[in-house]
Write an enzyme that holds these catalytic residues in place. Sequence first.
Site, PDB file in Angstrom:
ATOM      1  N   TYR A 124       0.855  -1.186   0.000  1.00  0.00           N
ATOM      2  CA  TYR A 124       0.000   0.000   0.000  1.00  0.00           C
ATOM      3  C   TYR A 124       0.893   1.238   0.000  1.00  0.00           C
ATOM      4  O   TYR A 124       1.702   1.430   0.908  1.00  0.00           O
ATOM      5  CB  TYR A 124      -0.937   0.036   1.200  1.00  0.00           C
ATOM      6  CG  TYR A 124      -1.869   1.228   1.113  1.00  0.00           C
ATOM      7  CD1 TYR A 124      -2.983   1.173   0.284  1.00  0.00           C
ATOM      8  CD2 TYR A 124      -1.584   2.407   1.787  1.00  0.00           C
ATOM      9  CE1 TYR A 124      -3.809   2.281   0.147  1.00  0.00           C
ATOM     10  CE2 TYR A 124      -2.408   3.520   1.641  1.00  0.00           C
ATOM     11  CZ  TYR A 124      -3.522   3.440   0.827  1.00  0.00           C
ATOM     12  OH  TYR A 124      -4.329   4.544   0.674  1.00  0.00           O
ATOM     13  N   GLN A 186     -10.722   0.618   0.979  1.00  0.00           N
ATOM     14  CA  GLN A 186     -11.130  -0.280  -0.104  1.00  0.00           C
ATOM     15  C   GLN A 186      -9.953  -1.025  -0.722  1.00  0.00           C
ATOM     16  O   GLN A 186     -10.091  -2.162  -1.181  1.00  0.00           O
ATOM     17  CB  GLN A 186     -11.929   0.469  -1.178  1.00  0.00           C
ATOM     18  CG  GLN A 186     -11.184   1.584  -1.908  1.00  0.00           C
ATOM     19  CD  GLN A 186     -11.318   2.925  -1.236  1.00  0.00           C
ATOM     20  OE1 GLN A 186     -11.502   3.024  -0.029  1.00  0.00           O
ATOM     21  NE2 GLN A 186     -11.208   3.999  -2.017  1.00  0.00           N
ATOM     22  N   ASN A 209      -2.985   6.351   6.701  1.00  0.00           N
ATOM     23  CA  ASN A 209      -3.645   7.108   7.768  1.00  0.00           C
ATOM     24  C   ASN A 209      -4.299   6.155   8.764  1.00  0.00           C
ATOM     25  O   ASN A 209      -4.163   4.929   8.665  1.00  0.00           O
ATOM     26  CB  ASN A 209      -4.647   8.101   7.183  1.00  0.00           C
ATOM     27  CG  ASN A 209      -5.756   7.412   6.386  1.00  0.00           C
ATOM     28  OD1 ASN A 209      -6.047   6.240   6.590  1.00  0.00           O
ATOM     29  ND2 ASN A 209      -6.377   8.157   5.486  1.00  0.00           N
ATOM     30  N   SER A 233       2.822   9.519  11.150  1.00  0.00           N
ATOM     31  CA  SER A 233       4.255   9.565  11.432  1.00  0.00           C
ATOM     32  C   SER A 233       4.565  10.330  12.712  1.00  0.00           C
ATOM     33  O   SER A 233       3.799  11.191  13.154  1.00  0.00           O
ATOM     34  CB  SER A 233       4.980  10.220  10.258  1.00  0.00           C
ATOM     35  OG  SER A 233       6.368  10.070  10.375  1.00  0.00           O
ATOM     36  N   GLN A 255       8.985  16.051   9.870  1.00  0.00           N
ATOM     37  CA  GLN A 255       7.947  15.074  10.191  1.00  0.00           C
ATOM     38  C   GLN A 255       6.590  15.726  10.340  1.00  0.00           C
ATOM     39  O   GLN A 255       5.565  15.149   9.996  1.00  0.00           O
ATOM     40  CB  GLN A 255       8.312  14.328  11.480  1.00  0.00           C
ATOM     41  CG  GLN A 255       9.413  13.303  11.313  1.00  0.00           C
ATOM     42  CD  GLN A 255       9.099  12.275  10.245  1.00  0.00           C
ATOM     43  OE1 GLN A 255       8.182  11.495  10.374  1.00  0.00           O
ATOM     44  NE2 GLN A 255       9.857  12.297   9.157  1.00  0.00           N
ATOM     45  N   HIS A 258       4.294  15.826   7.292  1.00  0.00           N
ATOM     46  CA  HIS A 258       3.685  14.593   6.783  1.00  0.00           C
ATOM     47  C   HIS A 258       2.166  14.676   6.827  1.00  0.00           C
ATOM     48  O   HIS A 258       1.485  14.264   5.888  1.00  0.00           O
ATOM     49  CB  HIS A 258       4.142  13.384   7.613  1.00  0.00           C
ATOM     50  CG  HIS A 258       5.307  12.660   7.018  1.00  0.00           C
ATOM     51  ND1 HIS A 258       5.241  12.015   5.811  1.00  0.00           N
ATOM     52  CD2 HIS A 258       6.570  12.469   7.461  1.00  0.00           C
ATOM     53  CE1 HIS A 258       6.402  11.466   5.537  1.00  0.00           C
ATOM     54  NE2 HIS A 258       7.235  11.730   6.531  1.00  0.00           N
ATOM     55  N   HIS A 323      10.646   7.359  14.927  1.00  0.00           N
ATOM     56  CA  HIS A 323      11.968   7.886  14.580  1.00  0.00           C
ATOM     57  C   HIS A 323      12.571   8.547  15.813  1.00  0.00           C
ATOM     58  O   HIS A 323      11.891   9.293  16.512  1.00  0.00           O
ATOM     59  CB  HIS A 323      11.871   8.939  13.477  1.00  0.00           C
ATOM     60  CG  HIS A 323      11.169   8.486  12.241  1.00  0.00           C
ATOM     61  ND1 HIS A 323       9.835   8.771  11.991  1.00  0.00           N
ATOM     62  CD2 HIS A 323      11.611   7.772  11.176  1.00  0.00           C
ATOM     63  CE1 HIS A 323       9.497   8.259  10.825  1.00  0.00           C
ATOM     64  NE2 HIS A 323      10.539   7.644  10.309  1.00  0.00           N
ATOM     65  N   ASP A 356      14.448   8.282   5.528  1.00  0.00           N
ATOM     66  CA  ASP A 356      13.216   8.314   4.749  1.00  0.00           C
ATOM     67  C   ASP A 356      13.461   7.990   3.284  1.00  0.00           C
ATOM     68  O   ASP A 356      12.577   7.460   2.614  1.00  0.00           O
ATOM     69  CB  ASP A 356      12.570   9.696   4.842  1.00  0.00           C
ATOM     70  CG  ASP A 356      11.572   9.793   5.988  1.00  0.00           C
ATOM     71  OD1 ASP A 356      11.322   8.769   6.654  1.00  0.00           O
ATOM     72  OD2 ASP A 356      11.039  10.898   6.211  1.00  0.00           O
ATOM     73  N   GLU A 410       1.186 -36.393  29.327  1.00  0.00           N
ATOM     74  CA  GLU A 410       0.157 -35.460  28.875  1.00  0.00           C
ATOM     75  C   GLU A 410      -1.153 -36.169  28.524  1.00  0.00           C
ATOM     76  O   GLU A 410      -2.123 -35.516  28.153  1.00  0.00           O
ATOM     77  CB  GLU A 410       0.657 -34.659  27.672  1.00  0.00           C
ATOM     78  CG  GLU A 410       1.752 -33.643  28.035  1.00  0.00           C
ATOM     79  CD  GLU A 410       2.043 -32.664  26.915  1.00  0.00           C
ATOM     80  OE1 GLU A 410       1.618 -32.930  25.764  1.00  0.00           O
ATOM     81  OE2 GLU A 410       2.683 -31.639  27.191  1.00  0.00           O
ATOM     82  N   HIS A 415       0.013 -40.045  20.389  1.00  0.00           N
ATOM     83  CA  HIS A 415       1.356 -39.508  20.203  1.00  0.00           C
ATOM     84  C   HIS A 415       2.403 -40.539  20.631  1.00  0.00           C
ATOM     85  O   HIS A 415       3.402 -40.771  19.944  1.00  0.00           O
ATOM     86  CB  HIS A 415       1.543 -38.230  21.042  1.00  0.00           C
ATOM     87  CG  HIS A 415       0.934 -36.999  20.443  1.00  0.00           C
ATOM     88  ND1 HIS A 415      -0.413 -36.856  20.266  1.00  0.00           N
ATOM     89  CD2 HIS A 415       1.517 -35.856  19.984  1.00  0.00           C
ATOM     90  CE1 HIS A 415      -0.660 -35.663  19.730  1.00  0.00           C
ATOM     91  NE2 HIS A 415       0.504 -35.037  19.546  1.00  0.00           N
TER      92      HIS A 415
END
Length: 429
Positions: A124, A186, A209, A233, A255, A258, A323, A356, A410, A415
């Site tokens: 993304y 979406q 976001n 950020s 920053q 942003h 950061h 960055d 157990e 097993h």
Amino acid sequence: MKIIENPDRSDWSELLKRPTKTVNDIEKTVTQIFDDVKRNGDEAVAKYTSLFDGVSLEENVVTEEEIAYAKSQVSDDLKVAIQTAYKNIERFHGAQKTDKVEVETMAGVSCWQEKRAIDKIGLYIPGGTAPLFSTVLMLAVPAKIAGCKEIVLCSPPSTTGKIANEILFAADLCGVSKIIKVGGIQAIAGLTFGTESIPQVYKIFGPGNQFVTVAKQLATKYGVAIDMPAGPSELLVMADDSANAEFVASDLLSQAEHGADSQVILVSTSKVLIDAVLKAIDAQIEALPRQTIAKKAIANSKLIYVESDDIALDLINEYAPEHFIICSKNEDLFVNGIRNAGSVFIGNYTPESAGDYASGTNHTLPTNGFCKAYSGVNLDSFLKSITFQKISEKGLLGIGNVIEQMAAAEGLEAHKNAVTLRLNDLNKN
């Protein structure tokens, strides 16, 4: 920015809160869009693209012709810059490759671990006010090094139905398999469920976001992995009177621009420096094209004075910054003592902007305190570790009774029986 002096430790939790909405505030919207995309596929995606991005697309998959045109529109100087960053990122992430780990835990019992690439990944890439073509490099380069077979990139289109030329150039440079004009919730839903045009993937990467962050977290409920919770950020600078106030101010503003929901914090043992930084911010911010955004972020940010480096370190580890810049005479204390941070930048001449873009480290990092438990994106983010074992006849004779004893204790008789049958067969021979 608000100046806080010697905050009491009991107030740190409240003081260090991020300016973000709670998940409950936006989860309902995210869930509704996920349900719609799951039921209606591309039809739902197109509806939300029109609603949120203001454009109706006849085709949302980027064509080869669009890529060729985009490449022709990127300046030669920027192409060289992107290619240089590509090489540095490739060099740093390529160095993270590890060999097979193999050990004989006891005679005849061999165990080893090998890494395999995740076949299908989704990237993304935020668009909007600042198309982050650098994030393409940060995600697609290690994906290619890891050997991921299918790399699907989603990025929101502009109102003209385009993805930024720089994003398309970087994606082509990195060998991205498919580029789709879709953003926001979406996009994450499409990568989670698959639609007519968006392939379903196994893991989703990339910042966004708060809505994108919650969407990624919701994707995990449907069996799709994510890199980390990475929202708005943030930057924390630790600076004393050895720091350059102009540099510190520029880092904080880098920053802040942003997004309005970004947060920057200065922690200092020098009141003189804090005053100088505040003045430098006021002067520098007026020259920024994105000053409106930066001013909103600055309003959510803080200048914190503490009396000692030890107190500063404790406060920084509590905040767990995405950061972290260190400009201090006592540099080693902070370098060796930091436990919770995404990426660390050391010294007056190491701006956060280097990470960055081009130094080689990855800029996709956990935010909102998740650095206490998560790492930033690295080569291993695109790999799975698979363990193997092979036991010889001698090995089973040596370990068999251990397994039988533990299985019996157990109460798992099947097993135990899986070992007993084999031991009986060996003992007959």
